[in-house]
Design an enzyme around this catalytic site. Sequence first.
Site, PDB file in Angstrom:
ATOM      1  N   ASN A  73       0.820  -1.215   0.000  1.00 38.92           N
ATOM      2  CA  ASN A  73       0.000   0.000   0.000  1.00 38.92           C
ATOM      3  C   ASN A  73       0.843   1.249   0.000  1.00 38.92           C
ATOM      4  O   ASN A  73       1.970   1.278   0.491  1.00 38.92           O
ATOM      5  CB  ASN A  73      -0.932   0.004   1.216  1.00 38.92           C
ATOM      6  CG  ASN A  73      -0.264   0.562   2.452  1.00 38.92           C
ATOM      7  OD1 ASN A  73      -0.311   1.769   2.701  1.00 38.92           O
ATOM      8  ND2 ASN A  73       0.383  -0.294   3.230  1.00 38.92           N
ATOM      9  N   CYS A 135       6.423   3.654   8.788  1.00 35.50           N
ATOM     10  CA  CYS A 135       5.806   3.791   7.483  1.00 35.50           C
ATOM     11  C   CYS A 135       6.870   4.019   6.405  1.00 35.50           C
ATOM     12  O   CYS A 135       7.591   5.017   6.463  1.00 35.50           O
ATOM     13  CB  CYS A 135       4.829   4.969   7.537  1.00 35.50           C
ATOM     14  SG  CYS A 135       3.397   4.684   6.552  1.00 35.50           S
ATOM     15  N   ASN A 200       6.436  -3.147  11.097  1.00 36.24           N
ATOM     16  CA  ASN A 200       5.697  -2.319  10.161  1.00 36.24           C
ATOM     17  C   ASN A 200       5.906  -2.947   8.775  1.00 36.24           C
ATOM     18  O   ASN A 200       6.563  -3.968   8.636  1.00 36.24           O
ATOM     19  CB  ASN A 200       6.197  -0.869  10.207  1.00 36.24           C
ATOM     20  CG  ASN A 200       5.088   0.104   9.794  1.00 36.24           C
ATOM     21  OD1 ASN A 200       4.421  -0.115   8.791  1.00 36.24           O
ATOM     22  ND2 ASN A 200       4.900   1.164  10.560  1.00 36.24           N
ATOM     23  N   CYS A 351       8.227 -35.232  -5.560  1.00 36.66           N
ATOM     24  CA  CYS A 351       9.385 -35.441  -4.678  1.00 36.66           C
ATOM     25  C   CYS A 351      10.563 -35.955  -5.488  1.00 36.66           C
ATOM     26  O   CYS A 351      11.702 -35.531  -5.299  1.00 36.66           O
ATOM     27  CB  CYS A 351       9.041 -36.410  -3.547  1.00 36.66           C
ATOM     28  SG  CYS A 351       8.483 -38.038  -4.099  1.00 36.66           S
ATOM     29  N   CYS A 402      20.114 -40.383   1.682  1.00 39.88           N
ATOM     30  CA  CYS A 402      19.297 -39.203   1.987  1.00 39.88           C
ATOM     31  C   CYS A 402      20.029 -38.303   2.977  1.00 39.88           C
ATOM     32  O   CYS A 402      20.449 -38.759   4.040  1.00 39.88           O
ATOM     33  CB  CYS A 402      17.942 -39.637   2.564  1.00 39.88           C
ATOM     34  SG  CYS A 402      16.884 -38.264   3.055  1.00 39.88           S
TER      35      CYS A 402
END
Lengths: 461, 429
Positions: A73, A135, A200, A351, A402
């Site tokens: 915004n 801000c 913020n 996977c 693995c």
Amino acid sequence: MADLSINFAGIKSPNPFWLASAPPANSGAQVHRAFEAGWGGAVWKTIGGPVLNVSNRYGAWHSGSQRMLAINNIELISDRPLEINLAEIRDLKRNWPDRAVIVSAMVESKPEAWRTIVRQIEDTGADGLELNYGCPHGMSERGMGAAVGQVPEYCQQITAWVKEVSKLPVIVKLTPNVTNIVLPARAALAGGADALSLINTVNSIIGIDLDTLELTPSVGGKGGHGGYAGPAVKPIALNLLVALATDPELAKSGLPISGMGGIATWRDAAEFLLLGATSLQVCTTVMHYGFRVVEDLIDGLSNWMDEKGFRTIEDLRGKSVHRISDFGNFDLSFRAVARIDQNRCIKCNLCYVACNDTAHQCIDLIDSTGKPVQPHAWDLASNGKHEATGTRPRPEVREADCVGCRLCYNVCPVEKCIEMVEVPSGRESITWAQLAQAEPAVAEDWDAMKKYRDEQCIHIH
Amino acid sequence: MNGLTESLPPLSAHEAAVEASRCLFCYDAPCTHACPTHIDIAQFIKKISTGNLTGSARTIFDSNLLGATCARVCPVQELCEGACVLGSEHKPIAIGRLQRHAMDHAYQTGQGLAIAGTPTGFHVAVVGAGPAGLSCAGELAKRGHAVTIYEKRDLGGGLSTYGIIALREPVGVALAEVEMIRNLGVRLQTGVEFGCDISLDTLIGDHSAVFLSLGLGKTPALGIPGEEHLVDGIEFIEQSKTAPAGPPVGREVLVIGAGNTAIDCATIAKRLGAARVTMIYRRTAAEMTAYAHEYAFIQNEGVQLEFLTQPVAVVIEDGRVTGLRCRRMSLVQTGPGRPTPEPIPGSEFIIPADQIVKAIGQEKPPAFNGIETDRGFLRVNDSLETSVAGVYAGGDCIRARGSASTVMAVQDGKRAAAAIDKALTGTRS
């Protein structure tokens, strides 16, 4: 039934859920409705000097059919006249004595300006002040908001000016748009802040419209950076919360923290609490779905606390902080491997491709006879659902190879299909810090590392 | 014609994007394996999800030049969608409708269509402009070969044009595909009947190779008295697509047969105003050759089914059909395979009807000197070459085993084109 009430630096609230200082807390009528829905408190949208807003203020990031994973915004602080805001705050507090009403403020960096606004806010009967040092757009160009939050000296100075006159608890809201958030936090502490809130919004450009080549949102063809918020920023917020929770100086001060940044569900809320937050501020999910989301926030958190045996927010606050550590203190001998539940597997083989293309090549495709096969090995002359599903190979992890990276676990679309299972490594527990101290050569020289690996039977393929 | 327009609406761009984003993007996906033409489905759906419709269409055309027809007529429940990994616990991805979305884009914008290859100097004859012939011709044109298609009908497209109920595929879709193939440089000569107007020897003499995609014949005879009063199911469907007013439809219509064509005939009769439509089948629902979803569909249409019923004779009064004499059957397991229906003595009865349509399959392709057959179908080897060197065949006319379908025909055409290309150029495939 768990007690969700909190006492945040003297500000009492029936539950930890506050509207964050943002469009949802823009007016008395809105916050009134929010309180009716059950919100424990609200941080009024920042009031201060006169501003004018532009249109096309919000951009958003969507993914697939999931809308608004984040919002960005360029709206400024309240553009409603100060007198109206103050009158509505006064009226709201009178009607809702049990709720937390905190007022966010941001004025020019002059002592008199801050003293004036503090007195005006105190006159409304509000429970606390939040200093908007965060801000990142618009106001920062005028020397306010993030322009303050990014300079620790300013943080300390302004906090001190406010504290000189304020009888109310003062919360300093921090910007994430810094290299080290601990420094402005410590500065706020030094200035006398009673509490901290974070994060913020994150500075951001949401994107480009590929038809017009304009930025989104576009203000008559121009665009610029804006504040990014919503579910997508939660991991950033948690990390910065942890930075405060683990800083010895801040921890010693006991300054309470109001956590925010991507809280959309009670699960998110619980995570913020477990990492040390006391109150929670929410915005984007409210902007997406309205005030009613508070019902599940409260209900879900309460039920989870009951299940876990937490009677109060204080019981669970910070319960995961002691688990935060650094890489150097992790156990190098801890071993986990991926295990695929073949009964749950739908054979999407995501996977397999993730492991094979981008990780450590330790998942095989196994046919019905138990033999490894290559992908695309099926007969081109075959077709039909029975052939395709009947001959489809299944993914299986070669556990010996693995490395436990957990990529497959993350890409698997089926709940509980892949689990990371702890297995004994057969090695003594040791951390990198211990190893580097005991055998410095291993940390500095590849030959020494090779020798160490051979001794420890660590094989990397 | 009322009730016979395409039943599924196109997906909107948003619907398509949402559906596409549900796709898991499986690796070596089972839908691709299940598709007889092995379209890279995950890839074309991924491209829809990113708005790359041109690329999506190209991915489809790479494997299947008749993707617009297949998107509509494929029995997706048995093929790609039936194999979707989401099918077990969720709804499978609507692959057919997504494919149609990408194909509609290609035909509406002209983007993503296949392009002809550099001319090779070879000239191939294709007999029959149905799906197999069009697919083969198009694939050959992509490789630079000149192609002429000889078609006995007025319009190309074969069963896509004449034989697929318009609920699933309007004529325009099939004709647009014919046009697309022609735009690749393929010549289409209509009104030329193979075996009458042009002989195999002539074709062999004038061309580098020949591909026969002859399709099948009319509905075979039942061999019952009054046979001449029966309506041929294939022609019934054809009229519903090409005649402005559709076929004449009775009040009480019987459809003999329980395959997919019979279901289409029953649907047309019902939708074009028949008061009662009844399908007659000498076995039971369990032995029906129609797909399960088609059986479910026809029951929703309000069509009745008479199982274990065999036609004996057409009942004619004053030169007009008034009913069908039938008898009851019972199934007897005489050996392995499907049980055999046996008549129950003394069980004859009459079902009133003023129109009777037979849809009991199609006659096998005509025999040609020198081309070996297998159970009456053209015999081909793994390269789809017949017993005559340089003469290839595909589509329904070689389907001695398994069920015939458009997508199988498209694949035949594609495989034959690859084999012909390899034979002609020696190296490529």
